[in-house]
Motif scaffolding. Structure first.
Motif, PDB file in Angstrom:
ATOM      1  N   UNK A   1       0.844  -1.051   0.030  1.00  0.00           N
ATOM      2  CA  UNK A   1      -0.054  -0.043   0.114  1.00  0.00           C
ATOM      3  C   UNK A   1       0.812   1.212  -0.057  1.00  0.00           C
ATOM      4  N   UNK A   2       1.889   1.144   0.872  1.00  0.00           N
ATOM      5  CA  UNK A   2       2.946   2.305   0.567  1.00  0.00           C
ATOM      6  C   UNK A   2       3.455   2.549  -0.602  1.00  0.00           C
ATOM      7  N   UNK A   3       3.804   1.570  -1.455  1.00  0.00           N
ATOM      8  CA  UNK A   3       4.386   1.806  -2.589  1.00  0.00           C
ATOM      9  C   UNK A   3       3.499   2.085  -3.654  1.00  0.00           C
ATOM     10  N   UNK A   4       2.161   1.579  -3.481  1.00  0.00           N
ATOM     11  CA  UNK A   4       1.098   2.286  -4.221  1.00  0.00           C
ATOM     12  C   UNK A   4       0.705   3.684  -4.415  1.00  0.00           C
ATOM     13  N   UNK A   5       0.802   4.124  -3.006  1.00  0.00           N
ATOM     14  CA  UNK A   5       0.498   5.378  -2.782  1.00  0.00           C
ATOM     15  C   UNK A   5       1.651   6.325  -3.139  1.00  0.00           C
ATOM     16  N   UNK A   6       2.929   5.923  -3.202  1.00  0.00           N
ATOM     17  CA  UNK A   6       4.245   6.626  -3.425  1.00  0.00           C
ATOM     18  C   UNK A   6       4.540   6.700  -4.869  1.00  0.00           C
ATOM     19  N   UNK A   7       3.735   5.745  -5.820  1.00  0.00           N
ATOM     20  CA  UNK A   7       4.276   5.670  -7.057  1.00  0.00           C
ATOM     21  C   UNK A   7       4.133   7.047  -7.823  1.00  0.00           C
ATOM     22  N   UNK A   8       2.969   7.865  -7.729  1.00  0.00           N
ATOM     23  CA  UNK A   8       3.200   8.880  -8.579  1.00  0.00           C
ATOM     24  C   UNK A   8       4.093  10.024  -8.167  1.00  0.00           C
ATOM     25  N   UNK A   9       4.131   9.986  -6.769  1.00  0.00           N
ATOM     26  CA  UNK A   9       5.133  11.293  -6.304  1.00  0.00           C
ATOM     27  C   UNK A   9       6.436  10.845  -6.743  1.00  0.00           C
TER      28      UNK A   9
ATOM     29  N   UNK B   1       1.399   6.232   5.279  1.00  0.00           N
ATOM     30  CA  UNK B   1       1.739   6.060   6.532  1.00  0.00           C
ATOM     31  C   UNK B   1       0.084   5.362   7.095  1.00  0.00           C
ATOM     32  N   UNK B   2      -0.824   6.088   6.989  1.00  0.00           N
ATOM     33  CA  UNK B   2      -2.005   5.927   7.404  1.00  0.00           C
ATOM     34  C   UNK B   2      -2.615   4.900   6.974  1.00  0.00           C
ATOM     35  N   UNK B   3      -2.725   4.638   5.402  1.00  0.00           N
ATOM     36  CA  UNK B   3      -2.906   3.494   4.799  1.00  0.00           C
ATOM     37  C   UNK B   3      -2.340   2.244   4.926  1.00  0.00           C
TER      38      UNK B   3
ATOM     39  N   UNK C   1      -8.300  -6.807  -7.412  1.00  0.00           N
ATOM     40  CA  UNK C   1      -8.566  -5.440  -7.346  1.00  0.00           C
ATOM     41  C   UNK C   1      -7.265  -4.538  -7.076  1.00  0.00           C
ATOM     42  N   UNK C   2      -6.674  -5.118  -5.998  1.00  0.00           N
ATOM     43  CA  UNK C   2      -5.358  -4.414  -5.674  1.00  0.00           C
ATOM     44  C   UNK C   2      -4.418  -4.444  -7.160  1.00  0.00           C
TER      45      UNK C   2
END
Length: 292
Positions: free
Chosen positions: A27-35, A54-56, A84-85
């Motif tokens: 989940x951390x990798x997923x959220x960080x990909x665009x940035x 971190x929240x995710x 889905x992921x």
């Protein structure tokens, strides 16, 4: 005997904790990909992404490390959440890669961008979901932004369709939801659905399944309309930043596919409960469905 049972429980707890940590990392990798992939990220934007990641991660760890469910559906019924992921991960990664085409036109980036443009052009016809998204841009928008948004919408919509198709194939090839297990607990896998209230569980599951499928079909058309109406309140519609656009288009494509899959899954559970009732001659109790 007691020691054997205790060791088995401890082993199951360790496996569950390791699985929760791995999922949190993903989940951390997923959220960080665009940035990470999209250039021009500000310091404040990076801090917001870090907090969200971190929240995710914390939410995912608590959900999958706990014995009891909270909000994640079909937690013990793979490969529902895995499909889905993977669809969400593939969408964010593809759109982030396409966003690099203007600043880092490598062969891989250009190849993926070309695929997105071709797909977007193929399904950008009147009254199509992609056309509804592309029509959000103002008439005087630069041509490059139009091409990029069409590529975003085309690639995201294709991945969402593929994810639904993969889930349908998995249903046909496996005895889902009895995948590597012999029982299906409605409360654990549908924590927001109370099987003991509100009438017959089969009828309620089928009704909710129809609603989910209907909403999944309408969302790709309704979301652009809501965006336009919201923008009209402020009297303008400005082209948003790449990262926000990536997440917006991702949500536009992923949420309807997720609703489709949820509706299909709930109907499958309803059918299996009904079949189990016919075999046993009595209703399944306490939301627990068991197969031979």
């Amino acid at each position: 005997m007691y020691r054997t049972v205790r060791n088995a429980e401890e082993e199951a707890l360790v496996k569950r904790l390791i699985g929760a940590i791995v999922r949190a990392f993903l989940m951390v990798v997923l959220i960080a990909i665009p940035s990470v992939l999209v250039p021009g990220v500000s310091t404040e934007g990076g801090q917001v992404v870090s907090i969200l990641a971190l929240a995710a991660a914390a939410l995912t760890t608590f959900e999958y490390a706990s014995t009891y469910p909270s909000i994640v559906e079909f937690r013990d019924a793979p490969p529902f959440n895995r499909i889905r992921f993977m669809a969400l991960f593939a969408t964010v990664l593809s759109l982030s890669t396409i966003a690099r085409s203007q600043t880092d036109p490598t062969t891989a980036v250009e190849f993926l961008t070309s695929i997105g443009i071709l797909i977007g052009q193929a399904i950008d016809f009147p009254f199509s979901p992609v056309h509804a998204v592309v029509s959000l841009l103002p008439a005087d928008a630069p041509f490059e932004e139009l091409v990029q948004l069409r590529a975003f919408a085309g690639m995201a919509y294709l991945i969402s369709l593929v994810s639904v198709a993969v889930f349908l194939i998995a249903l046909r090839l496996t005895n889902w939801p009895f995948f590597r297990q012999t029982s299906f607990n409605v409360w654990v896998n549908l924590p927001t659905f109370d099987p003991t209230s509100g009438g017959d569980i089969v009828r309620r599951l089928k009704r909710d399944a129809r609603w989910n499928i209907a909403i999944g079909f309408l969302l790709p058309f309704l979301t652009p309309m809501l965006v336009v109406e919201t923008a009209s309140l402020f009297g303008t519609f400005d082209v948003i930043a790449d990262q926000t656009l990536i997440w917006t288009v991702t949500a536009w494509a992923f949420l309807p596919a997720s609703m489709f899959m949820r509706g299909i899954a709930m109907r499958r559970v309803a059918v299996m409960i009904n079949e189990e009732r016919k075999r046993q001659g009595t209703p399944a109790r306490n939301g627990q469905l068991v197969t031979a």
